[in-house]
Design a protein around this motif. Structure first.
Motif, PDB file in Angstrom:
ATOM      1  N   ILE A  95     -57.068 -41.126 -68.039  1.00 58.38           N
ATOM      2  CA  ILE A  95     -58.043 -40.107 -68.410  1.00 58.38           C
ATOM      3  C   ILE A  95     -59.180 -40.191 -67.395  1.00 58.38           C
ATOM      4  CG2 ILE A  95     -59.617 -39.216 -70.158  1.00 58.38           C
ATOM      5  CD1 ILE A  95     -57.977 -40.690 -72.276  1.00 58.38           C
ATOM      6  N   LEU A  96     -59.327 -39.161 -66.605  1.00 57.90           N
ATOM      7  CA  LEU A  96     -60.393 -39.069 -65.612  1.00 57.90           C
ATOM      8  C   LEU A  96     -61.508 -38.226 -66.220  1.00 57.90           C
ATOM      9  CD1 LEU A  96     -61.547 -39.464 -62.770  1.00 57.90           C
ATOM     10  CD2 LEU A  96     -60.130 -37.533 -62.018  1.00 57.90           C
ATOM     11  N   VAL A  97     -62.696 -38.823 -66.388  1.00 55.33           N
ATOM     12  CA  VAL A  97     -63.796 -38.174 -67.100  1.00 55.33           C
ATOM     13  C   VAL A  97     -64.941 -37.867 -66.141  1.00 55.33           C
ATOM     14  CG1 VAL A  97     -65.408 -38.367 -69.038  1.00 55.33           C
ATOM     15  CG2 VAL A  97     -63.177 -39.502 -69.156  1.00 55.33           C
ATOM     16  N   PHE A  98     -65.388 -36.607 -66.184  1.00 57.73           N
ATOM     17  CA  PHE A  98     -66.537 -36.172 -65.394  1.00 57.73           C
ATOM     18  C   PHE A  98     -67.623 -35.650 -66.325  1.00 57.73           C
ATOM     19  CE2 PHE A  98     -63.053 -35.491 -62.299  1.00 57.73           C
ATOM     20  CZ  PHE A  98     -63.523 -36.272 -61.264  1.00 57.73           C
ATOM     21  N   ASP A  99     -68.876 -35.981 -66.011  1.00 55.50           N
ATOM     22  CA  ASP A  99     -70.011 -35.412 -66.734  1.00 55.50           C
ATOM     23  C   ASP A  99     -70.036 -33.914 -66.479  1.00 55.50           C
ATOM     24  OD1 ASP A  99     -71.437 -37.714 -67.853  1.00 55.50           O
ATOM     25  OD2 ASP A  99     -71.825 -38.265 -65.766  1.00 55.50           O
ATOM     26  N   GLY A 100     -70.127 -33.125 -67.517  1.00 53.53           N
ATOM     27  CA  GLY A 100     -70.158 -31.677 -67.384  1.00 53.53           C
ATOM     28  C   GLY A 100     -71.408 -31.144 -66.715  1.00 53.53           C
ATOM     29  N   LYS A 101     -72.482 -31.927 -66.709  1.00 52.04           N
ATOM     30  CA  LYS A 101     -73.735 -31.424 -66.159  1.00 52.04           C
ATOM     31  C   LYS A 101     -73.699 -31.237 -64.634  1.00 52.04           C
ATOM     32  CE  LYS A 101     -75.907 -35.971 -66.005  1.00 52.04           C
ATOM     33  NZ  LYS A 101     -76.995 -36.781 -66.511  1.00 52.04           N
ATOM     34  N   TYR A 102     -72.722 -31.850 -63.945  1.00 57.71           N
ATOM     35  CA  TYR A 102     -72.657 -31.743 -62.497  1.00 57.71           C
ATOM     36  C   TYR A 102     -71.740 -30.622 -62.003  1.00 57.71           C
ATOM     37  CZ  TYR A 102     -74.975 -36.267 -62.356  1.00 57.71           C
ATOM     38  OH  TYR A 102     -75.863 -37.297 -62.516  1.00 57.71           O
ATOM     39  N   THR A 103     -71.223 -29.833 -62.895  1.00 55.43           N
ATOM     40  CA  THR A 103     -70.291 -28.796 -62.489  1.00 55.43           C
ATOM     41  C   THR A 103     -70.478 -27.548 -63.336  1.00 55.43           C
ATOM     42  OG1 THR A 103     -67.970 -28.260 -62.140  1.00 55.43           O
ATOM     43  CG2 THR A 103     -68.457 -29.694 -63.987  1.00 55.43           C
ATOM     44  N   ALA A 104     -70.034 -26.437 -62.821  1.00 53.85           N
ATOM     45  CA  ALA A 104     -70.101 -25.182 -63.573  1.00 53.85           C
ATOM     46  C   ALA A 104     -68.906 -25.064 -64.518  1.00 53.85           C
ATOM     47  CB  ALA A 104     -70.124 -24.005 -62.607  1.00 53.85           C
ATOM     48  N   THR A 105     -67.985 -26.020 -64.453  1.00 53.40           N
ATOM     49  CA  THR A 105     -66.792 -26.002 -65.289  1.00 53.40           C
ATOM     50  C   THR A 105     -67.186 -26.221 -66.750  1.00 53.40           C
ATOM     51  OG1 THR A 105     -65.543 -26.965 -63.467  1.00 53.40           O
ATOM     52  CG2 THR A 105     -64.529 -27.084 -65.636  1.00 53.40           C
ATOM     53  N   PRO A 106     -66.681 -25.387 -67.662  1.00 50.39           N
ATOM     54  CA  PRO A 106     -66.992 -25.614 -69.080  1.00 50.39           C
ATOM     55  C   PRO A 106     -66.287 -26.881 -69.585  1.00 50.39           C
ATOM     56  CG  PRO A 106     -65.434 -23.795 -68.839  1.00 50.39           C
ATOM     57  CD  PRO A 106     -65.841 -24.211 -67.450  1.00 50.39           C
ATOM     58  N   ALA A 107     -66.769 -27.405 -70.709  1.00 52.81           N
ATOM     59  CA  ALA A 107     -66.147 -28.592 -71.300  1.00 52.81           C
ATOM     60  C   ALA A 107     -64.662 -28.341 -71.480  1.00 52.81           C
ATOM     61  CB  ALA A 107     -66.796 -28.913 -72.634  1.00 52.81           C
TER      62      ALA A 107
END
Length: 178
Positions: A51-63
């Motif tokens: 599971i590769l997890v990224f903080d949503g605040k650094y991208t325009a990608t929705p959750a």
């Protein structure tokens, strides 16, 4: 049979690996894709789920949670949720369902939280070295298997098994010189 699972704090790893950190200055998206590809290959080779997890605040990608390959997920958290809190929840939920729950982060506070939740920590630099070693093993295994398969093919060629006089007669028939 239970497997191991690797849960990775994506941005923590990107900013801990020199080449990904450098790449992120040019394109954070490219750094994410590069990390994702390396981790997918590593997890497949080691037979880990990931599971590769990224903080949503650094991208325009929705959750989102997307399965990119069997057993490998990429997660973007909501804008208000950190990767750390998502990872902590996943460790708690997955403990007991896997042989080992590994979390890749170099964040000291996060490492303590993971250990307290029953997970095992892997610092980002250690994962970097593990991936390099796995690539070398894979290359060595591929070279060995390729050579072995090539030798097996050569040993099974019909011409190698025939008596030379029979081989000459068959070659004459093939050419039309009975």
């Amino acid at each position: 049979m239970l497997k191991d699972i690797l849960i990775i704090d994506g941005y923590n790893v990107i900013f801990a690996w020199p080449e990904l950190k450098k790449l992120s200055r040019e394109s954070l998206e490219h750094a994410r894709l590069t990390l994702r590809d390396q981790l997918m290959n590593f997890c497949k080779y080691k037979e880990y789920e990931g599971i590769l997890v990224f903080d949503g605040k650094y991208t325009a990608t929705p959750a989102s949670v997307e399965e990119l390959a069997k057993g490998f997920f990429e997660v973007y958290t909501d804008d208000g949720e950190t990767a750390d809190s998502y990872i902590e929840r996943e460790v708690f939920l997955r403990k007991g369902k896997y042989t080992n729950v590994y979390v890749v982060t170099s964040d000291g506070d996060e490492q303590n939280q993971i250990l307290g939740s029953g997970g095992l920590r892997i610092p980002a630099r250690e994962l970097y070295n593990d991936i390099r070693l796995a690539k070398a093993e894979e290359r060595k295994q591929y070279t060995h298997n390729h050579h072995r398969d090539h030798m097996r093919i050569r040993r099974n060629e019909l011409g190698d098994l025939l008596d030379p006089t029979v081989a000459e007669k068959l070659e004459a028939i093939r050419r039309g010189n009975k």
